[in-house]
Design an enzyme around this catalytic site. Structure first.
Site, short mmCIF file in Angstrom:
data_model
loop_
_atom_site.label_atom_id
_atom_site.label_comp_id
_atom_site.label_asym_id
_atom_site.label_seq_id
_atom_site.Cartn_x
_atom_site.Cartn_y
_atom_site.Cartn_z
N LYS A 13 0.82 -1.21 0.00
CA LYS A 13 0.00 0.00 0.00
C LYS A 13 0.85 1.26 0.00
CE LYS A 13 -2.18 -0.95 3.78
NZ LYS A 13 -1.54 -2.21 4.16
N ARG A 88 -9.89 1.54 8.75
CA ARG A 88 -9.53 0.15 9.01
C ARG A 88 -10.71 -0.70 9.46
NH1 ARG A 88 -4.05 -1.27 9.48
NH2 ARG A 88 -2.65 0.49 9.55
N ARG A 127 11.17 -7.12 5.05
CA ARG A 127 11.20 -5.67 5.28
C ARG A 127 11.78 -5.36 6.66
NH1 ARG A 127 5.70 -2.20 5.34
NH2 ARG A 127 5.54 -3.06 7.42
N ARG A 133 12.68 -2.52 11.39
CA ARG A 133 11.46 -2.04 12.03
C ARG A 133 11.07 -2.94 13.20
NH1 ARG A 133 7.28 0.08 7.52
NH2 ARG A 133 5.93 -0.19 9.30
N ARG A 144 -1.05 -8.84 13.41
CA ARG A 144 -1.57 -7.80 12.52
C ARG A 144 -2.43 -8.38 11.41
NH1 ARG A 144 3.65 -4.81 10.82
NH2 ARG A 144 2.27 -3.68 9.44
#
Length: 189
Positions: A13, A88, A127, A133, A144
């Site tokens: 996204k 969301r 990622r 992260r 998630r």
């Protein structure tokens, strides 16, 4: 254009939002980016949401709704925007619709990036390794995904029912997916 981009975590996204925003000359509004900037700057909001995000949970609707309404009121969003990461859930859909209606506005389309969940988990782990992260470890990623499925996936059904959904295959090279998105949106115009 007033657009949303929806997809599970890791679907691309953010990457596609930037390209879409540039293509149509509208700002990309990412709630995740807004939250991370506040965390990095040590703001009150940042402290409030950091522990929530680190656990893979979603920031409460009231906080997110207020941040989005404030951002959409900025001058650069007057002629359109692309929302990434909001709404969301159906409560946030209602809040967004209420705000847009009060301004005499409406959404033009909702892009849904469709990618297999196991592929997404692998993408997010990669990622996390590359970007370091903290909110991307395997347990948090799976949480998630579960939160997305239970709370956000119903939006796809809602936007399909109201005729705004534009499903796009999110698997492939970034440019391929981007071109599919542009073609699908241009076909609606």
């Amino acid at each position: 254009m007033r657009l949303l981009i929806i997809g599970a975590p890791g679907a691309g996204k953010g990457t596609q939002a930037t390209a879409i925003a540039e293509h149509y000359g509208i700002p990309a509004v990412s709630t995740g980016d807004i939250f991370r900037a506040n965390i990095n700057n040590g703001t009150e909001l940042g402290r409030k949401v950091e522990s929530i995000m680190d656990a893979g949970e979603l920031v409460p609707d009231e906080v997110t709704d207020a941040i989005v309404v404030d951002r959409l009121g900025a001058d650069d969003a007057a002629d359109g925007f692309l929302l990434d990461g909001y709404p969301r859930n159906l409560s946030q859909v209602t809040a967004l619709d209420t705000y847009l209606s009060s301004e005499g506005l409406a959404l033009d389309a909702v892009v849904s990036l469709e990618v297999d969940p196991e592929l997404l988990t692998a993408r997010l782990l990669k990622r996390a390794e590359i970007e370091g992260r903290a909110d991307d470890n395997e347990e948090t990623i799976r949480n998630r995904m579960a939160v997305y499925t239970s709370q956000t996936a119903p939006l796809i059904d809602h936007y399909r029912q109201v005729g705004l959904l534009v499903p796009v295959d999110g698997v492939g090279e970034i440019a391929e997916v981007r071109d599919r998105i542009f073609a699908a949106l241009d076909a609606r115009a």
